[in-house]
Design a protein around this motif. Structure first.
Motif, PDB file in Angstrom:
ATOM      1  N   PRO A  54       0.824  -1.224   0.000  1.00 26.13           N
ATOM      2  CA  PRO A  54       0.000   0.000   0.000  1.00 26.13           C
ATOM      3  C   PRO A  54       0.851   1.265   0.000  1.00 26.13           C
ATOM      4  O   PRO A  54       1.933   1.301   0.594  1.00 26.13           O
ATOM      5  N   SER A  55       0.349   2.277  -0.675  1.00 23.15           N
ATOM      6  CA  SER A  55       1.037   3.565  -0.721  1.00 23.15           C
ATOM      7  C   SER A  55       0.047   4.626  -1.169  1.00 23.15           C
ATOM      8  O   SER A  55      -0.767   4.380  -2.058  1.00 23.15           O
ATOM      9  N   THR A  56       0.108   5.781  -0.574  1.00 19.39           N
ATOM     10  CA  THR A  56      -0.618   6.949  -1.076  1.00 19.39           C
ATOM     11  C   THR A  56       0.370   7.938  -1.679  1.00 19.39           C
ATOM     12  O   THR A  56       0.369   8.215  -2.880  1.00 19.39           O
ATOM     13  N   ARG A  57       1.249   8.487  -0.817  1.00 15.56           N
ATOM     14  CA  ARG A  57       2.160   9.558  -1.244  1.00 15.56           C
ATOM     15  C   ARG A  57       3.143   9.140  -2.329  1.00 15.56           C
ATOM     16  O   ARG A  57       3.291   9.817  -3.349  1.00 15.56           O
ATOM     17  N   THR A  58       3.859   8.050  -2.078  1.00 14.49           N
ATOM     18  CA  THR A  58       4.959   7.706  -2.979  1.00 14.49           C
ATOM     19  C   THR A  58       4.412   7.352  -4.359  1.00 14.49           C
ATOM     20  O   THR A  58       4.893   7.857  -5.383  1.00 14.49           O
ATOM     21  N   ARG A  59       3.403   6.507  -4.374  1.00 11.59           N
ATOM     22  CA  ARG A  59       2.826   6.073  -5.653  1.00 11.59           C
ATOM     23  C   ARG A  59       2.242   7.260  -6.416  1.00 11.59           C
ATOM     24  O   ARG A  59       2.551   7.479  -7.595  1.00 11.59           O
ATOM     25  N   ARG A 107       7.677  -0.497  -5.449  1.00 13.88           N
ATOM     26  CA  ARG A 107       7.663  -0.786  -3.999  1.00 13.88           C
ATOM     27  C   ARG A 107       7.339  -2.261  -3.835  1.00 13.88           C
ATOM     28  O   ARG A 107       6.454  -2.796  -4.521  1.00 13.88           O
ATOM     29  N   HIS A 135      14.194   3.550   1.610  1.00  8.87           N
ATOM     30  CA  HIS A 135      13.185   4.363   0.914  1.00  8.87           C
ATOM     31  C   HIS A 135      13.936   5.624   0.481  1.00  8.87           C
ATOM     32  O   HIS A 135      13.749   6.706   1.056  1.00  8.87           O
ATOM     33  N   GLN A 138      12.218   9.038  -0.284  1.00 16.08           N
ATOM     34  CA  GLN A 138      11.664   9.670   0.914  1.00 16.08           C
ATOM     35  C   GLN A 138      12.770  10.402   1.674  1.00 16.08           C
ATOM     36  O   GLN A 138      12.581  11.530   2.136  1.00 16.08           O
ATOM     37  N   PRO A 273       7.140  10.916   7.935  1.00 16.50           N
ATOM     38  CA  PRO A 273       7.025  10.557   6.508  1.00 16.50           C
ATOM     39  C   PRO A 273       5.584  10.333   6.080  1.00 16.50           C
ATOM     40  O   PRO A 273       5.286  10.346   4.891  1.00 16.50           O
ATOM     41  N   LEU A 274       4.709  10.114   7.049  1.00 17.16           N
ATOM     42  CA  LEU A 274       3.307   9.756   6.824  1.00 17.16           C
ATOM     43  C   LEU A 274       3.227   8.393   6.100  1.00 17.16           C
ATOM     44  O   LEU A 274       4.150   8.046   5.400  1.00 17.16           O
ATOM     45  N   PRO A 275       2.162   7.628   6.288  1.00 14.74           N
ATOM     46  CA  PRO A 275       0.968   7.983   7.026  1.00 14.74           C
ATOM     47  C   PRO A 275       1.204   7.963   8.537  1.00 14.74           C
ATOM     48  O   PRO A 275       1.983   7.158   9.030  1.00 14.74           O
TER      49      PRO A 275
HETATM   50  N1   CP Z   1       5.862   8.197   3.101  1.00 12.93           N
HETATM   51  C1   CP Z   1       5.352   7.183   2.363  1.00 12.93           C
HETATM   52  O1   CP Z   1       6.108   6.329   1.858  1.00 12.93           O
HETATM   53  O2   CP Z   1       4.010   7.184   2.251  1.00 12.93           O
HETATM   54  P1   CP Z   1       3.155   6.130   1.429  1.00 12.93           P
HETATM   55  O3   CP Z   1       3.294   4.795   2.124  1.00 12.93           O
HETATM   56  O4   CP Z   1       1.763   6.659   1.418  1.00 12.93           O
HETATM   57  O5   CP Z   1       3.758   6.050   0.042  1.00 12.93           O
END
Ligand code: CP
Length: 329
Positions: A54-59, A107, A135, A138, A273-275
């Motif tokens: 799962p990923s929001t930001r990176t993807r 990823r 990462h 990041q 780095p979130l989430p």
């Molecule tokens: N910081 C980071 O890698 O966020 P995601 O898991 O949402 O990509």
């Protein structure tokens, strides 16, 4: 380092001059990221965006960064939507998909898997996180953010005082950030975690080997007392044997406005780095910090676009052409 055609797999590849190069290109990307200017420099190019975790930001920011340079994005998300679920190897997947793409971001939950994939790929591969290993993009955007925040306070990176807090054993972002900090001088690092989730010894040794002062603590109030940056991390539940095991650590180091006011210096920058974990009694960064001007977490996420645009432009060797294919909006 030679950026053209390079895989970006680890922070170990970067010297300080390389970081400066990435940041200088990232600065130049700002008008495009803000849509004040539009460039078509990567028109016709395809990013293969492959996310098996799962990923929001990176993807999404990899995809947006490529779109902002004029390219197209094809995504694979999760093993079930890939022939890997039928037993196809990383080698075969890499040989095939690198025939369809100009660059691939990936990823994967296994450490070393992105490097294995890159060895078989015919196009450059960028590591979007491989298990608890690294990462690198990041870490680059984290450092870019730290540099900007410090500049705003009349400071440089050298002499930085930073606390990393939380799950330092499994948190790949802090592993890459530690490696990156070894390129700077006289950094003071405080590592705050439960002893069971401590930063791996080899990374502590790396920091100390370049003369950095490293303090290891399990006391949040002490750890955040005299730092420029308080960098919090989430308990990486997905790396534990069970949710119950992760639960025993969740909520142990919670930073909220009251704790910040009591223990931090007034200008301490809060990063993550979130989430962040938003569950009641578990969240490591409380929502009551949202109005704190020193909360840099969303500036951090925004900077991901600039840094990833810079990496695409460097790896695909179009930095000098970005402006030639551009117009004002
Ligand atoms: N910081 C980071 O890698 O966020 P995601 O898991 O949402 O990509």
């Amino acid at each position: 380092m030679e950026f053209t055609g390079a895989d970006i797999l680890s922070i170990e590849q970067f010297q300080r001059s390389d970081i400066e190069r990435v940041f200088s290109v990232a600065d130049a990307m700002e008008p495009y990221a803000l849509r004040k200017r539009v460039t078509r420099v990567l028109e016709g190019a395809i990013l293969g965006n492959m996310f098996f975790e799962p990923s929001t930001r990176t993807r999404v920011s990899f995809g947006c960064a490529f779109n902002l340079l004029g390219g197209e994005v094809r995504e694979t998300t999760g093993f079930q939507s890939s022939a890997i679920a039928k037993g196809e190897s990383l080698y075969d997947t890499a040989r095939v998909l690198s025939g369809y793409s100009d660059v691939i971001c990936m990823r994967h939950p296994q450490e070393g898997s992105v490097a294995e994939f890159a060895a078989a790929s015919r196009v450059p591969v960028i590591n979007g996180g491989d298990g608890s290993n690294e990462h690198p993009t990041q870490a680059l955007l984290d450092l870019y953010t730290i540099r900007k925040e410090m500049e705003g306070r009349g400071r440089t990176m050298d002499g930085l005082r930073i606390a990393m807090i939380g799950d330092l054993k499994y948190g790949r972002t802090v592993h890459s950030l530690c490696r990156l900090l070894t390129l700077f001088d006289n950094v003071h690092v405080t590592l705050v975690s439960p002893p069971e989730l401590a930063m791996p010894n080899y990374l502590v040794d790396r920091l100390r080997s370049v003369g950095h002062d490293v303090v290891i603590s399990d006391d949040l109030a002490h750890g955040i007392g005299h730092v420029d940056i308080a960098y919090a991390t989430r308990i990486q539940e997905e790396r534990f044997h069970s949710k119950e095991e992760a639960d025993t650590y969740r909520g142990r180091f919670r930073l909220n406005q009251a704790i910040y006011t009591q223990y931090c210096e007034p200008n301490t920058v809060i990063m993550h780095p979130l989430p962040r974990d938003s569950r009641e009694d578990a969240n490591e960064l409380d929502n009551d910090l949202n109005q704190n001007p020193n909360l840099a977490i969303f500036r951090q996420a925004d900077n991901g676009i600039l840094v990833r645009m810079a990496l695409f432009a460097l790896v695909l060797d179009v930095v000098d052409q970005v402006d030639k294919h551009a117009r004002d909006v």
